[in-house]
Scaffold this motif. Structure first.
Motif: not given
Length: 200
Positions: A128-153
């Motif tokens: 039942g889990i829905t997986g969502l992806t997109g372009t890097p720009e879409q993911i960055a835009e999505t992250s701005e509407t949630f209080p989250i942080f992510y970074q490539r290491i």
């Protein structure tokens, strides 16, 4: 073996970088806790991404449902599979009420997490889990509407030569897509389940 001056400087730099990264993760989790403490939903889920079946979806597709949202990536060695396993346990524990809740996994690693990769990954935990992806720009835009942080290491031993640091909270949104609650990493499935049952 004695370290050269350059090696010492590099070790100090690495230590400072690690400290800053950990501080940013803690600050992001602190923001999540502050948002949770507010009486009114401080934000709404807002996204337009491609699911693991190749179809574009927005938060409006889940109107009327409670959304359990987690940000992560398929090559995550521990936090993501542990959290998704907890989500699967919660969904199983809900029984017939599971139909009122949609678990959603949003990748923060769109370079590797294509719809095909997600289609192979999310069913390992719950169909039942829905997986969502997109372009890097879409993911960055999505992250701005949630209080989250992510970074490539960069990490030579990781798949593709890098891993991802990210906020580990699990978010709950109400049937109107308003923020309702969040749980920190390690919260037992039983606690999340009890909270959900009171709400739905």
């Amino acid at each position: 073996m004695r370290l050269s001056g350059l090696q010492k400087i590099l070790w100090v730099f690495a230590g400072v970088a690690a400290f800053v990264f950990i501080w940013l993760l803690l600050w992001s989790d602190y923001r999540s806790d502050r948002a949770r403490a507010e009486d009114e939903p401080p934000f709404f889920a807002d996204f337009e991404l491609t699911n693991h079946r190749g179809m574009v979806q927005t938060e409006e597709d889940f109107a009327g449902l409670w959304m359990l949202v987690f940000f992560g990536f398929t090559n995550c060695p521990d936090v993501c599979p542990t959290t998704l396993s907890e989500v699967a346990a919660v969904m199983e524990g809900l029984g017939d009420e599971a139909a009122k809740v949609r678990p959603i996994f949003i990748t923060i690693d769109p370079e590797r997490d294509t719809p095909t990769a997600l289609a192979q990954y999310v069913p390992l935990f719950d169909v039942g889990i829905t997986g969502l992806t997109g372009t890097p720009e879409q993911i960055a835009e999505t992250s701005e509407t949630f209080p989250i942080f992510y970074q490539r290491i960069e990490e030579a031993t990781a798949p593709g030569g890098y891993t991802m640091g990210h906020t580990s909270h699990l978010f709950l949104f109400d049937p109107e897509a308003g923020f309702a609650e969040s749980w920190s990493y390690g919260t037992p499935a039983e606690e999340i389940l009890a909270d959900l049952r009171e709400r739905i």
